[in-house]
Design an enzyme around this catalytic site. Structure first.
Site, PDB file in Angstrom:
ATOM      1  N   ASP A  27       0.822  -1.079   0.272  1.00  0.00           N
ATOM      2  CA  ASP A  27      -0.087   0.082  -0.180  1.00  0.00           C
ATOM      3  C   ASP A  27       0.903   1.435  -0.184  1.00  0.00           C
ATOM      4  O   ASP A  27       1.737   1.402   0.626  1.00  0.00           O
ATOM      5  CB  ASP A  27      -0.738  -0.054   0.991  1.00  0.00           C
ATOM      6  CG  ASP A  27      -2.456   0.367   0.869  1.00  0.00           C
ATOM      7  OD1 ASP A  27      -2.625   1.375   0.316  1.00  0.00           O
ATOM      8  OD2 ASP A  27      -3.231  -0.584   1.292  1.00  0.00           O
ATOM      9  N   GLU A  46      -6.299   3.787  -6.251  1.00  0.00           N
ATOM     10  CA  GLU A  46      -7.689   3.977  -5.773  1.00  0.00           C
ATOM     11  C   GLU A  46      -8.049   5.368  -5.661  1.00  0.00           C
ATOM     12  O   GLU A  46      -7.444   6.384  -5.383  1.00  0.00           O
ATOM     13  CB  GLU A  46      -7.281   3.727  -4.182  1.00  0.00           C
ATOM     14  CG  GLU A  46      -8.720   3.774  -3.398  1.00  0.00           C
ATOM     15  CD  GLU A  46      -8.823   3.919  -1.970  1.00  0.00           C
ATOM     16  OE1 GLU A  46      -9.644   3.772  -1.293  1.00  0.00           O
ATOM     17  OE2 GLU A  46      -7.889   4.844  -1.430  1.00  0.00           O
ATOM     18  N   ASP A  89     -12.238  -1.011   3.565  1.00  0.00           N
ATOM     19  CA  ASP A  89     -13.368  -0.007   3.591  1.00  0.00           C
ATOM     20  C   ASP A  89     -14.664  -0.422   3.431  1.00  0.00           C
ATOM     21  O   ASP A  89     -15.705   0.585   3.612  1.00  0.00           O
ATOM     22  CB  ASP A  89     -12.934   1.189   2.761  1.00  0.00           C
ATOM     23  CG  ASP A  89     -11.515   1.731   3.187  1.00  0.00           C
ATOM     24  OD1 ASP A  89     -11.220   1.742   4.219  1.00  0.00           O
ATOM     25  OD2 ASP A  89     -11.153   2.303   2.399  1.00  0.00           O
TER      26      ASP A  89
END
Length: 573
Positions: free
Chosen positions: A106, A274, A347
């Protein structure tokens, strides 16, 4: 080599890959402190090998105060001690590669923690050499007392509720934070910021990382004038998104990143952006290989279709809306770019509870139906930990059980606005991010085999029946259906390369589409209800004799009907 095999071999490796996301805090704990860690992941890698995935994506494991569970990074070149050490990371990376998988990290570079050395130096005052690494601005005293929200440099609201500006007493200015006040936004207008980020990324790639999932990467470019946004929601704050979502220089920044970090790598790495609120038109630009920006994007349109006024205001999903959304993205990126396919991540609530039926009768069938629909689309599928077990939302009894900063911020703001606490809590139960973060359910033992200590977030009580040990032992489990889906992607070129045609676009119960490649056509047909549904006669007749490639309700096919939550894939050619 058969005709066309060379063409497929020349395609990027990630088009035929399946990615598995690990949320390290909740995956497996090796030292009994109740928090997952790198040692726990290492001990459970064979679970992923058995599933057949190609890529492991780790949510952030960098040092962090954990205000937003690691998405507030205080050091980009180390490992958070609760997860382990750099040596532990190196051992994990080597073990992943030894098993024939790749490792994606990430990357969170829209913002840093307010405890990062860059921000601490920036905070020293207006003359700091790093002051311009962040968005510092004086207040507007004509709008209120400096130090209060009303006098902030503009009226933008934060994604986590409240103002997007935090006043700093020492320097008597405000800094921008689109998320938590402890997540200060970096100023990408400053070339020194970009060079420092590029150097950090190269450092991880040189260490053996195979790519990056880039957190909210389309927010990195802000309009330099930081204009007020139109009043939104309750009117307390303005919607600043026109000035930072896919902002004025974002394509320039990503192209520069590609040139400086990825272009000269002998082995192509995976870059996934993202991108909240990204449009299809922008996604085509972001993912066009000729432009050299990112390989694919995570878009949120399909996981916002059941929102009312906001994500915690729950509305029923209309299947026609889901088909319109996913179908439009399939068509829009058919010639240029590539899709990311996902239902779940850290999420999102659990999809079997959201779009399926998580009761004991149909949990397995609806989970496998949803998996089939997703994995047969064109794009790279992502599996979130526990999805392959059919893990469900958690039964949060009260707001005291909630840990997520976003959910707690919404709860406080909603209660201040006079909303019914019980209704607000219902929204958190349905949509809260903690649903995805309850510990992985490995077996029937105390704490589901996740830890020998006290887990940081309670294990879902249904681990007594929903767990990896039970799933591996049952050939009809959700796990084994995912394994068959992954094998189908690896073995059937049409799943990777075939074009996409939506069928029955106006049907509110059946989801149907074909994938066609050369002489082969695959039909995916799925029932999104708990009732038996008749298939339109012309479609049923056309496919009546086509053999079943994969199904989730035994091998017998009634060509005229689909059983509750049934999905099947049939093949011609």
């Amino acid at each position: 080599m058969a005709s066309g095999d060379g063409e497929r071999a020349a395609e990027p490796w990630w088009k035929s890959a399946v990615v598995y996301q690990i949320y390290p805090r909740s995956f497996a704990d090796s030292d009994g402190d109740g928090i997952g860690d790198l040692g726990g992941i290492l001990a459970r890698l064979d679970h992923l090998v058995g599933l057949g995935v190609d890529v492991v994506w780790l949510s952030p494991v960098y040092p962090s105060p954990q205000d937003d569970n690691g998405y507030d990074i205080s050091d980009y070149r180390d490992i958070e001690p609760m997860f382990g050490t750099l040596a532990d990371f190196d051992r994990l990376a080597a073990a992943i590669h030894e098993r024939g998988m790749r490792l994606v990290m990430d990357l969170v570079v829209n913002h840093t923690s307010d405890e990062h050395a860059w921000f601490r130096e920036s905070r020293e005052g207006p003359d700091s050499v790093k002051r311009d690494w962040y968005w510092w601005r004086p207040g507007r005293p004509e709008r209120g007392a400096v130090g209060e929200e009303s006098a902030a440099p503009n009226n933008w609201g934060s994604f986590f509720s409240g103002s997007a500006w935090q006043y700093d007493d020492a320097s008597e200015e405000y800094y921008l934070h689109l998320f938590s006040p402890k997540q200060a936004d970096l100023n990408w207008e400053n070339p020194e910021v970009r060079r420092a980020i590029h150097a950090m990324m190269r450092w991880w790639l040189d260490r053996g990382v195979d790519g990056f999932r880039m957190d909210v990467i389309n927010l990195i470019s802000k309009h330099p004038d930081l204009p007020d946004g139109e009043p939104a929601g309750d009117g307390l704050y303005g919607d600043g998104s026109p000035y930072y979502v896919s902002g004025p220089r974002v394509h320039e920044y990503l192209a520069e990143m590609h040139r400086e970090v990825f272009a000269d790598r002998p082995e192509r790495v995976l870059t996934v952006g993202e991108m909240p609120e990204v449009t299809l038109e922008h996604a085509r630009l972001f993912t066009d290989p000729a432009r050299g920006e990112v390989d694919m994007v995570f878009q949120f349109e399909h996981v916002g279709l059941d929102f009312g006024r906001h994500k915690f205001d729950v509305r029923p999903l209309r299947l026609t809306a889901l088909k319109e959304s996913l179908g439009r993205w399939q068509t829009g990126l058919a010639e240029v770019g590539w899709n990311s396919l996902y239902w779940n991540n850290h999420d999102q609530p659990r999809v079997v509870s959201r779009f399926g039926d998580d009761g004991p009768r149909y949990r397995v069938r609806s989970a496998t139906m949803l998996a089939t629909v997703l994995h047969l689309h064109r794009g790279t599928p992502y599996i979130y930990q526990g999805e392959e077990l059919g893990m469900t939302n958690a039964p949060f009894a009260s707001v005291e059980d909630v840990r997520d900063i976003e959910a707690l911020g919404h709860y406080r703001q909603a209660i201040r606005a006079g909303e019914d606490p019980a209704r607000v809590l219902d929204g958190l139960r349905a949509r809260g991010r903690d649903n995805a973060r309850t510990p992985m359910q490995w077996d029937t033992s105390e704490h589901a085999g996740f830890t020998t200590g006290t887990p940081w977030l309670p294990v879902n009580p249904n681990h007594a029946t929903i767990n990896a040990a039970a799933a591996l032992a049952d050939p009809e489990s959700v796990y084994h259906h995912y394994r068959r889906l992954i094998a189908l992607r690896h073995g059937e070129p049409t799943v990777v390369h075939g074009d996409f045609t939506m069928l029955l676009a106006d049907d509110e119960r059946l989801y149907a589409f074909t994938r066609h490649y050369r002489d082969t056509t695959l039909l995916t047909l799925a029932n999104f209800t708990g009732e038996q549904v008749r298939i339109p006669a012309d479609l049923a007749t056309e496919w009546a004799t086509a053999p079943l490639v994969l199904g989730n309700v035994g091998t017998a096919i009634d060509p005229m009907t689909l059983r509750p939550w049934e999905a099947r894939v049939q093949r011609k050619g």
